[in-house]
Design a protein around this motif. Structure first.
Motif, PDB file in Angstrom:
ATOM      1  N   ASN A 147      59.234  37.328  31.023  1.00 22.39           N
ATOM      2  CA  ASN A 147      58.472  37.963  32.235  1.00 22.39           C
ATOM      3  C   ASN A 147      58.026  37.386  33.183  1.00 22.39           C
ATOM      4  N   GLN A 148      57.267  35.920  32.675  1.00 19.72           N
ATOM      5  CA  GLN A 148      56.590  35.495  33.719  1.00 19.72           C
ATOM      6  C   GLN A 148      57.712  34.620  34.662  1.00 19.72           C
ATOM      7  N   GLN A 149      58.967  34.090  33.710  1.00 15.25           N
ATOM      8  CA  GLN A 149      59.890  33.451  34.507  1.00 15.25           C
ATOM      9  C   GLN A 149      60.695  34.149  35.691  1.00 15.25           C
TER      10      GLN A 149
ATOM     11  N   GLY B  13      65.443  37.878  32.888  1.00 17.58           N
ATOM     12  CA  GLY B  13      65.117  39.406  32.741  1.00 17.58           C
ATOM     13  C   GLY B  13      66.638  40.026  32.680  1.00 17.58           C
ATOM     14  N   PHE B  14      67.651  39.233  32.428  1.00 19.48           N
ATOM     15  CA  PHE B  14      68.905  39.999  32.399  1.00 19.48           C
ATOM     16  C   PHE B  14      69.478  39.377  30.922  1.00 19.48           C
ATOM     17  N   GLY B  15      70.314  40.128  30.299  1.00 20.94           N
ATOM     18  CA  GLY B  15      71.050  39.971  29.185  1.00 20.94           C
ATOM     19  C   GLY B  15      69.937  40.375  27.934  1.00 20.94           C
ATOM     20  N   HIS B  16      70.781  40.827  26.849  1.00 21.06           N
ATOM     21  CA  HIS B  16      69.886  40.865  25.765  1.00 21.06           C
ATOM     22  C   HIS B  16      70.804  40.497  24.363  1.00 21.06           C
ATOM     23  N   ARG B  17      70.330  40.166  23.275  1.00 18.91           N
ATOM     24  CA  ARG B  17      71.131  39.969  21.999  1.00 18.91           C
ATOM     25  C   ARG B  17      71.684  41.285  21.472  1.00 18.91           C
ATOM     26  N   LEU B  18      71.010  42.154  21.822  1.00 19.68           N
ATOM     27  CA  LEU B  18      71.441  43.715  21.111  1.00 19.68           C
ATOM     28  C   LEU B  18      71.977  44.677  22.305  1.00 19.68           C
ATOM     29  N   TYR B  19      71.297  44.757  23.389  1.00 15.64           N
ATOM     30  CA  TYR B  19      71.788  45.705  24.277  1.00 15.64           C
ATOM     31  C   TYR B  19      72.892  45.394  25.051  1.00 15.64           C
TER      32      TYR B  19
ATOM     33  N   VAL C  88      63.841  44.366  29.363  1.00 14.38           N
ATOM     34  CA  VAL C  88      62.438  44.985  29.480  1.00 14.38           C
ATOM     35  C   VAL C  88      61.567  44.046  30.276  1.00 14.38           C
ATOM     36  N   ASP C  89      61.892  42.681  30.342  1.00 18.47           N
ATOM     37  CA  ASP C  89      61.199  41.856  31.110  1.00 18.47           C
ATOM     38  C   ASP C  89      61.419  41.955  32.693  1.00 18.47           C
ATOM     39  N   PHE C  90      62.421  42.609  33.187  1.00 13.64           N
ATOM     40  CA  PHE C  90      63.099  42.282  34.623  1.00 13.64           C
ATOM     41  C   PHE C  90      62.128  43.148  35.462  1.00 13.64           C
ATOM     42  N   TYR C  91      61.603  44.371  34.926  1.00 11.29           N
ATOM     43  CA  TYR C  91      60.785  45.155  35.819  1.00 11.29           C
ATOM     44  C   TYR C  91      59.112  45.082  35.622  1.00 11.29           C
ATOM     45  N   SER C  92      59.131  44.777  34.257  1.00 14.60           N
ATOM     46  CA  SER C  92      57.641  44.713  33.734  1.00 14.60           C
ATOM     47  C   SER C  92      56.776  43.786  34.783  1.00 14.60           C
TER      48      SER C  92
ATOM     49  N   PHE D 101      51.319  37.385  31.879  1.00 10.72           N
ATOM     50  CA  PHE D 101      52.422  38.464  31.674  1.00 10.72           C
ATOM     51  C   PHE D 101      52.716  38.395  30.073  1.00 10.72           C
ATOM     52  N   THR D 102      52.961  37.201  29.611  1.00  9.91           N
ATOM     53  CA  THR D 102      53.435  37.130  28.126  1.00  9.91           C
ATOM     54  C   THR D 102      52.362  37.586  27.070  1.00  9.91           C
ATOM     55  N   VAL D 103      51.076  37.342  27.656  1.00 11.96           N
ATOM     56  CA  VAL D 103      50.027  37.767  26.957  1.00 11.96           C
ATOM     57  C   VAL D 103      50.026  39.290  26.679  1.00 11.96           C
ATOM     58  N   ILE D 104      50.247  39.971  27.636  1.00  7.93           N
ATOM     59  CA  ILE D 104      50.484  41.372  27.881  1.00  7.93           C
ATOM     60  C   ILE D 104      51.300  41.822  26.824  1.00  7.93           C
ATOM     61  N   PHE D 105      52.639  41.072  26.721  1.00  8.93           N
ATOM     62  CA  PHE D 105      53.544  41.184  25.899  1.00  8.93           C
ATOM     63  C   PHE D 105      53.215  41.290  24.424  1.00  8.93           C
ATOM     64  N   ALA D 106      52.416  40.273  24.028  1.00  2.29           N
ATOM     65  CA  ALA D 106      51.855  40.162  22.949  1.00  2.29           C
ATOM     66  C   ALA D 106      50.760  41.215  22.449  1.00  2.29           C
ATOM     67  N   ILE D 107      49.994  41.543  23.194  1.00  2.00           N
ATOM     68  CA  ILE D 107      49.145  42.785  22.973  1.00  2.00           C
ATOM     69  C   ILE D 107      49.943  43.942  23.002  1.00  2.00           C
ATOM     70  N   GLY D 108      50.882  44.121  23.592  1.00  2.00           N
ATOM     71  CA  GLY D 108      51.791  45.141  23.355  1.00  2.00           C
ATOM     72  C   GLY D 108      52.604  45.332  21.932  1.00  2.00           C
ATOM     73  N   ARG D 109      52.899  44.152  21.576  1.00  2.00           N
ATOM     74  CA  ARG D 109      53.710  43.822  20.341  1.00  2.00           C
ATOM     75  C   ARG D 109      52.949  43.867  19.026  1.00  2.00           C
ATOM     76  N   MET D 110      51.593  43.876  19.120  1.00  2.00           N
ATOM     77  CA  MET D 110      50.869  43.760  17.928  1.00  2.00           C
ATOM     78  C   MET D 110      50.882  44.725  16.973  1.00  2.00           C
ATOM     79  N   PRO D 111      51.215  45.933  17.344  1.00  2.00           N
ATOM     80  CA  PRO D 111      51.248  47.183  16.323  1.00  2.00           C
ATOM     81  C   PRO D 111      52.725  46.839  15.480  1.00  2.00           C
ATOM     82  N   GLY D 112      53.659  46.149  16.318  1.00  2.00           N
ATOM     83  CA  GLY D 112      54.939  45.993  15.546  1.00  2.00           C
ATOM     84  C   GLY D 112      54.844  44.793  14.375  1.00  2.00           C
TER      85      GLY D 112
END
Ligand code: SDX
Length: 460
Positions: free
Chosen positions: A274-276, A307-313, A366-370, A384-395
């Motif tokens: 997301n930072q990139q 922000g493009f491409g994904h292993r799964l999607y 997910v990173d393209f528009y966040s 930005f990646t810190v925000i991602f880490a806060i979000g991912r904490m429950p997972g």
């Protein structure tokens, strides 16, 4: 779970039958857990694109159809009706909370928002101003555990006994550490959390309060951040969550495991994207190009369309769809006409009509528009990646518990195919040509099936 079907594999003219495992949503796997003991063979799958590491009940993704569900509930429904903290409860405990459970959980998270005063020295010269916030975050998440020794015993039963407290504590403190890291790096006084603010509101308050102006974010800004956190809350066996599970499998405590998850998430191919993305959009903006030169460079393999491409999607990341709409809304609220959003939408239009991207199923993730939203609400790109880490904490918390609660949990220890130097003699390696007869073989080489030589003992 075990399907009546089996998979047949023929190895060295012998046929083996392997069980098929079928998931709740119809996903199927060949269970190879006895493959090596039956055949002597292992499988090889660089990057694990075809390999399931576990059975999990937390998140379901269908990459071909662009489906993402937390505990069976589609992400679109949660994005529309839930909050980050309610979704965190769902991901961690498996069900949406009752009103009473939600109130108790929110209070517990709120009560844990402050850091032990003993940690404040980290923010007073503990790191250089140049330190990346992800380095600070991974260090301090592990450090927090030092103040709660009964939660970091590395005895699973005991650590599980304190799981609820540890989960609420990490969910709450990850946000405070992040905000204080930002303040320290920018030479700003540290702001303490308030007891009367919601989760995302408190974070923004701690981030942006000025010395003489208490910052209380606009509701829509708070909702935009809360939505970003919710959409990042889990994503099954991604790189960082697999890291958390790998560390948890050794018996390590929750704090050490999520600290390792932060390190994995930091990589530019993962959470660092997301930072990139913003840096890529700013580079295109500064170049004056409309994006087509960059797209061309990406097609030639010279650049990556971040922000493009994904292993799964292999279609649009459902989270990107939601974030694209939210980006439009946030920019209208903050009354910002961000040229980067125009460039982003142009890049997307170009990629969506170009065979290079279409043939590789490369869509916005997910990173393209966040990043566009985070930038619009004033978040600095290195957060930005810190925000991602806060979000991912429950997972991460939920996956740690899933591993730690396994009755017969085994340590994760993949195998490999060795492609290094042939098995060699130490003595032969030590002595150059001519120092010993060229047909000389040591005893241990013989035992490895090497040639024999009558004067082996002469040189041993
Ligand atoms: C996240 O796993 C998760 O769930 C992660 C995540 C989560 O919530 O945890 O969803 C979050 O990490 C999202 C991804 C963020 N990363 C980026 O946006 C970085 C840019 N994307 C790529 O680097 C890449 O698409 C990955 C890393 C996301 C996926 O990599 P893969 O599956 O290993 O795909 P690949 O590198 O093998 O690429 C396949 C082909 C290659 O071309 P060919 O060799 O076939 O010619 O597609 C090309 C790649 O060159 N390609 C790209 C590209 N992504 C893949 N070409 C240009 N730009 C890109 N972004």
């Amino acid at each position: 779970m075990i399907s009546p079907e089996t998979a047949k594999i023929i190895l060295d003219q012998k046929t083996y039958e392997l069980p098929i495992v079928e998931g709740t949503a119809g996903d199927k796997a060949v269970d190879i857990s006895k493959l090596r003991s039956q055949t002597g063979y292992i499988t090889l799958d660089e990057g694990f694109a075809n390999t399931g590491s576990c059975k999990s009940s937390i998140t379901y993704i269908n990459g071909e159809k662009g489906i993402l569900c937390y505990r069976g509930i589609p992400i679109e429904v949660l994005a529309e009706n839930s909050t980050f903290i309610e979704t965190a409860y769902l991901i961690i405990y498996g069900e949406l909370p009752t009103r009473k459970q939600m109130s108790a959980f929110s209070q517990k998270v709120l009560r844990n928002a402050s850091l032990h005063e003993g940690m404040m020295h980290f923010f007073d010269g503990g790191f250089p101003f140049t330190a990346h916030p992800m380095a600070i975050l991974s260090s301090l998440l592990n450090s927090v555990g030092c103040y709660y020794p009964n939660m970091v015993t590395n005895h699973r039963e005991q650590d599980l006994e304190h799981f609820d407290d540890a989960a609420a504590l990490l969910l709450s403190k990850v946000r405070t550490i992040a905000a204080m890291a930002y303040r320290m790096k920018n030479g700003l006084p540290l702001i303490y959390p308030k007891r009367d603010l919601g989760y995302s509101q408190n974070f923004l308050h701690m981030m942006f309060t000025e010395p003489y102006h208490e910052y209380y974010p606009h509701d829509d800004i708070t909702k935009a951040l809360d939505l970003i956190l919710l959409l990042h809350a889990d994503h099954e066996q991604n790189c960082s969550t697999s890291t958390v599970r790998m560390v948890a499998s050794s018996g390590a405590n929750l704090f050490a495991s999520v600290s390792a998850g932060v390190c994995a998430l930091w990589g530019p191919l993962h959470g660092g994207a997301n930072q990139q993305v913003i840096q890529m959009l700013e580079e295109i903006y500064r170049s004056g190009d409309d994006g087509s030169a960059f797209v061309e460079a990406a097609k030639q393999g010279k650049r990556r369309l971040m922000g493009f491409g994904h292993r799964l999607y292999k279609t649009y990341d459902p989270r990107a769809k939601i974030l694209r709409a939210a980006a439009d809304k946030v920019l209208k609220i903050v009354k910002v006409k961000d040229p980067l959003l125009d460039i982003a939408q142009r890049l997307e239009d170009m990629a969506r009509s170009d065979d290079y991207f279409i043939s590789r199923n490369l869509y916005p993730n997910v990173d393209f528009y966040s990043g566009i939203i985070l930038k619009a609400i004033g978040m600095p790109t290195d957060m930005f990646t810190v925000i991602f880490a806060i979000g991912r904490m429950p997972g991460w918390i939920a996956h740690w518990r899933e591993v730690a609660s396994q009755v017969k949990g085994r340590i994760s220890r993949p195998r490999q195919v060795y492609v290094g130097a042939p098995i060699r003699d130490y003595v032969k390696m030590r002595y150059r040509e001519g120092e010993i007869p060229s047909d000389w073989e040591s005893d241990d080489h013989k035992s490895l099936g090497g040639g024999s030589s009558e004067n082996a003992s002469a040189k041993a």
